[in-house]
Design a protein around this motif. Structure first.
Motif, mmCIF file in Angstrom:
data_model
loop_
_atom_site.group_PDB
_atom_site.id
_atom_site.type_symbol
_atom_site.label_atom_id
_atom_site.label_comp_id
_atom_site.label_asym_id
_atom_site.label_seq_id
_atom_site.Cartn_x
_atom_site.Cartn_y
_atom_site.Cartn_z
ATOM 1 N N TRP A 162 9.233 -12.394 48.224
ATOM 2 C CA TRP A 162 9.876 -11.759 49.465
ATOM 3 C C TRP A 162 10.614 -13.749 49.023
ATOM 4 N N VAL A 163 11.655 -14.603 50.423
ATOM 5 C CA VAL A 163 12.445 -14.947 50.025
ATOM 6 C C VAL A 163 12.514 -16.172 51.324
ATOM 7 N N VAL A 164 11.851 -17.066 50.833
ATOM 8 C CA VAL A 164 12.247 -18.585 51.910
ATOM 9 C C VAL A 164 13.075 -19.702 51.747
ATOM 10 N N ASP A 165 13.154 -19.846 53.049
ATOM 11 C CA ASP A 165 14.790 -20.612 53.326
ATOM 12 C C ASP A 165 15.702 -20.057 52.859
ATOM 13 N N ASP A 166 15.736 -18.335 53.157
ATOM 14 C CA ASP A 166 17.235 -17.863 52.804
ATOM 15 C C ASP A 166 17.531 -17.611 51.004
ATOM 16 N N THR A 167 17.009 -18.781 49.833
ATOM 17 C CA THR A 167 18.061 -18.447 48.493
ATOM 18 C C THR A 167 15.832 -18.848 47.750
ATOM 19 N N VAL A 168 15.442 -18.857 48.393
ATOM 20 C CA VAL A 168 14.208 -19.528 47.289
ATOM 21 C C VAL A 168 13.022 -18.327 47.430
ATOM 22 N N THR A 169 12.982 -17.632 46.163
ATOM 23 C CA THR A 169 11.993 -16.341 45.907
ATOM 24 C C THR A 169 10.723 -16.929 45.908
ATOM 25 N N VAL A 170 9.306 -16.409 46.426
ATOM 26 C CA VAL A 170 8.257 -16.672 46.063
ATOM 27 C C VAL A 170 7.599 -15.167 45.354
ATOM 28 N N ARG A 171 6.866 -15.665 44.385
ATOM 29 C CA ARG A 171 5.760 -14.141 43.741
ATOM 30 C C ARG A 171 4.620 -14.371 43.922
ATOM 31 N N ALA A 172 4.005 -13.703 44.424
ATOM 32 C CA ALA A 172 2.788 -13.913 44.612
ATOM 33 C C ALA A 172 1.723 -12.620 44.120
ATOM 34 N N ARG A 173 0.767 -13.042 43.654
ATOM 35 C CA ARG A 173 -0.426 -12.276 43.130
ATOM 36 C C ARG A 173 -1.955 -12.185 43.326
ATOM 37 N N LEU A 174 -1.929 -10.390 44.418
ATOM 38 C CA LEU A 174 -3.235 -11.329 45.115
ATOM 39 C C LEU A 174 -4.841 -9.999 44.100
ATOM 40 N N THR A 175 -5.715 -10.379 43.928
ATOM 41 C CA THR A 175 -7.046 -9.807 43.208
ATOM 42 C C THR A 175 -7.348 -10.078 43.437
ATOM 43 N N THR A 176 -8.033 -8.916 43.664
ATOM 44 C CA THR A 176 -9.021 -8.332 44.747
ATOM 45 C C THR A 176 -10.642 -7.396 44.445
ATOM 46 N N ASP A 177 -11.489 -7.036 44.238
ATOM 47 C CA ASP A 177 -12.487 -6.454 44.236
ATOM 48 C C ASP A 177 -12.665 -4.444 44.197
ATOM 49 N N GLY A 178 -12.151 -4.398 43.564
ATOM 50 C CA GLY A 178 -11.452 -2.220 44.126
ATOM 51 C C GLY A 178 -12.577 -2.163 44.206
ATOM 52 N N ARG A 179 -14.021 -2.665 44.038
ATOM 53 C CA ARG A 179 -15.344 -1.405 43.586
ATOM 54 C C ARG A 179 -15.459 -0.662 44.977
ATOM 55 N N PRO A 180 -15.751 0.509 45.009
ATOM 56 C CA PRO A 180 -15.815 1.109 46.714
ATOM 57 C C PRO A 180 -16.760 0.602 47.087
ATOM 58 N N HIS A 181 -17.990 0.271 46.908
ATOM 59 C CA HIS A 181 -19.396 -0.897 47.530
ATOM 60 C C HIS A 181 -19.850 -1.578 46.958
ATOM 61 N N GLU A 184 -6.548 -20.003 34.985
ATOM 62 C CA GLU A 184 -6.623 -17.958 34.281
ATOM 63 C C GLU A 184 -5.158 -17.850 35.611
ATOM 64 N N ALA A 185 -5.746 -17.689 37.090
ATOM 65 C CA ALA A 185 -4.780 -17.703 38.479
ATOM 66 C C ALA A 185 -3.228 -17.908 37.927
ATOM 67 N N VAL A 186 -3.251 -18.700 37.729
ATOM 68 C CA VAL A 186 -1.732 -18.778 37.107
ATOM 69 C C VAL A 186 -1.072 -18.287 35.864
ATOM 70 N N GLU A 215 2.045 -14.609 33.004
ATOM 71 C CA GLU A 215 2.864 -13.761 31.961
ATOM 72 C C GLU A 215 2.695 -12.537 32.327
ATOM 73 N N GLN A 216 1.823 -11.914 33.244
ATOM 74 C CA GLN A 216 1.288 -10.638 33.427
ATOM 75 C C GLN A 216 1.947 -9.725 34.782
ATOM 76 N N TRP A 217 3.034 -10.524 35.397
ATOM 77 C CA TRP A 217 3.593 -10.066 36.321
ATOM 78 C C TRP A 217 4.241 -8.991 36.319
ATOM 79 N N GLN A 218 4.614 -7.711 37.251
ATOM 80 C CA GLN A 218 5.071 -5.981 36.640
ATOM 81 C C GLN A 218 5.844 -6.161 37.795
ATOM 82 N N LEU A 219 5.810 -6.702 38.573
ATOM 83 C CA LEU A 219 7.015 -6.339 39.484
ATOM 84 C C LEU A 219 8.988 -7.055 39.753
#
Length: 431
Positions: free
Chosen positions: A65-84, A269-271, A276-280
């Motif tokens: 997304w973009v903040v202040d009209d010109t600054v691009t922000v990239r974000a990556r959320l990692t969560t547990d995807g197991r059903p239970h 590791e998160a940073v 390094e693993q950004w795909q979008l």
């Protein structure tokens, strides 16, 4: 105050980091639906959903997304995807902007998680601490000490301990984090100590090297402690819980958030994964990445070619050196056989003696060659009178005072030469 024994990387000032727990079923569909809605209303530019190659059970969402009209922000959320799962799921969120982070920008957590109360996602990884509400401290001393120690050592949040000087009314029970800048509202945990817990909470804080004033507040140092942290700078003597804005405490929290933040292993590791693993990628970013790959391949190919040429040159030099050694060894062997030198002594000694013999033989021959030219025009005028030139011994060496003629005369006059009768017989036969 705990200190780190090893140097740790410092979080860039462009990075926003947080992690927490989420209760309930796997959140993929909840996150997917919220991201679709945010993209449709223009809050975010785009999002993507991928797996995690290093953690098979982890599910990754990326958003831009973009903040202040010109600054691009990239974000990556990692969560547990197991059903239970048997316990609450952990999530990690790392975001980075094109310039140093401004606390007035919206919290990246709100770009993924829905804000309605139906999804319980805003919990710290330690205990059941709320990120946007008041957390009363346990009454039992051991549980109180354990909670504060774990919060200081394992939480990524800014932990603030507030002591209530007296029992608060409804206005005093409002969380202070609601007054913080937007980018801090999901990175702060507010602990509340009741009036009668003053001694107990300071006993629990003793190991952390800090103390909360009566009716005041203190910000815990964290582990590893932030660079430049001192207890006096992040202690507030009085906090009025009457609904008014605690300006001093809010300023202390903002100042603490601005301190350089050493990264532990998981945060680092998160940073790294974000970068390094950004795909979008946008079209321009895909072209830039392709150009970078082409340049890297070209550089690698050039290095391989250069290495190959250097190897070939080294091989040719090695073969040439080997040939010279073989040639010198053969010359040395022939010289030893002809001179009767059977001592051996190794190749270096052989080469040395060979060069000495060649030098000793060449110099007299060169001198004789220079004297041969005038001797052809005026016989007997050479450097050796009446044939007394240098004599060549049977071993090929040159001896002064004799030439081929002198050698013949010595043979005829000596008793060791051939007899006269033999010479006559040879002469008669020749006639």
């Amino acid at each position: 105050m705990p200190k780190s024994s090893t140097a740790r990387p410092i979080a860039p000032d462009t990075v926003w980091l947080a992690r927490g727990r989420q209760a309930g079923p796997a959140p993929q569909e909840i996150l997917r639906e919220n991201l679709r809605r945010l993209k449709a209303d223009g809050t975010i530019f785009d999002y993507a959903e991928t797996g995690n190659t290093t953690e098979p059970d982890a599910h990754v969402f990326e958003a831009r997304w973009v903040v202040d009209d010109t600054v691009t922000v990239r974000a990556r959320l990692t969560t547990d995807g197991r059903p239970h799962v048997d316990e609450e799921r952990r999530w990690t969120l790392a975001a980075e902007a094109e310039r140093p982070w401004d606390l007035s920008w919206p919290s990246p957590a709100t770009m993924f998680w829905p804000t309605d109360a139906g999804v319980r996602w805003d919990r710290d990884v330690v205990g059941d601490l709320a990120l946007q509400d008041i957390n009363p401290l346990p009454q039992e001393d051991k549980a109180l000490r354990r909670l504060l120690r774990e919060a200081a050592q394992h939480s990524w949040s800014i932990n603030v301990v507030v002591h209530e000087a007296m029992t608060t009314d409804e206005r005093g029970r409002l969380p202070l984090v609601r007054l913080l800048p937007p980018a801090l509202r999901h990175r702060v945990v507010e602990h509340r100590a009741a009036p009668d817990q003053f001694q107990a909470v300071n006993w629990a804080l003793y190991d952390l090297g800090v103390r909360v004033p009566r009716g005041g507040a203190v910000i815990l140092p964290g582990s590893p402690a932030r660079t430049g942290y001192t207890e006096g700078d992040f202690t507030v003597r009085s906090v009025f819980l009457d609904g008014s804005e605690p300006t001093e405490l809010l300023e202390k929290v903002v100042g603490y958030a601005a301190l350089p933040r050493p990264l532990n292993g998981e945060a680092d590791e998160a940073v790294t994964a974000l970068r390094e693993q950004w795909q979008l990628l946008t079209m321009e970013e895909e072209l830039d990445r392709a150009r970078a790959l082409v340049a890297a391949y070209a550089e690698a190919l050039e290095a391989m070619t250069r290495s190959r040429d250097q190897y070939r040159e080294a091989t040719e030099l090695a073969h040439a050196a080997l040939a010279e050694i073989k040639e010198f060894r053969g010359a040395a062997s022939r010289t030893q056989v002809s001179s009767g030198d059977v001592d051996g002594g190794g190749l270096p000694q052989q080469l040395t003696r060979t060069f000495q013999r060649f030098t000793g033989a060449i110099r007299p021959r060169r001198a004789r060659g220079e004297a041969a030219a005038p001797a052809a025009d005026a016989p007997g005028d050479g450097p050796y009178p009446s044939g007394d030139g240098p004599d060549t011994s049977g071993d090929g060496s040159l001896t002064p005072g004799g030439g081929p003629g002198a050698a013949a005369d010595r043979l005829r006059t000596s008793g060791d030469g051939p007899s006269a009768s033999s010479g006559d017989e040879h002469g008669t036969a020749a006639g």
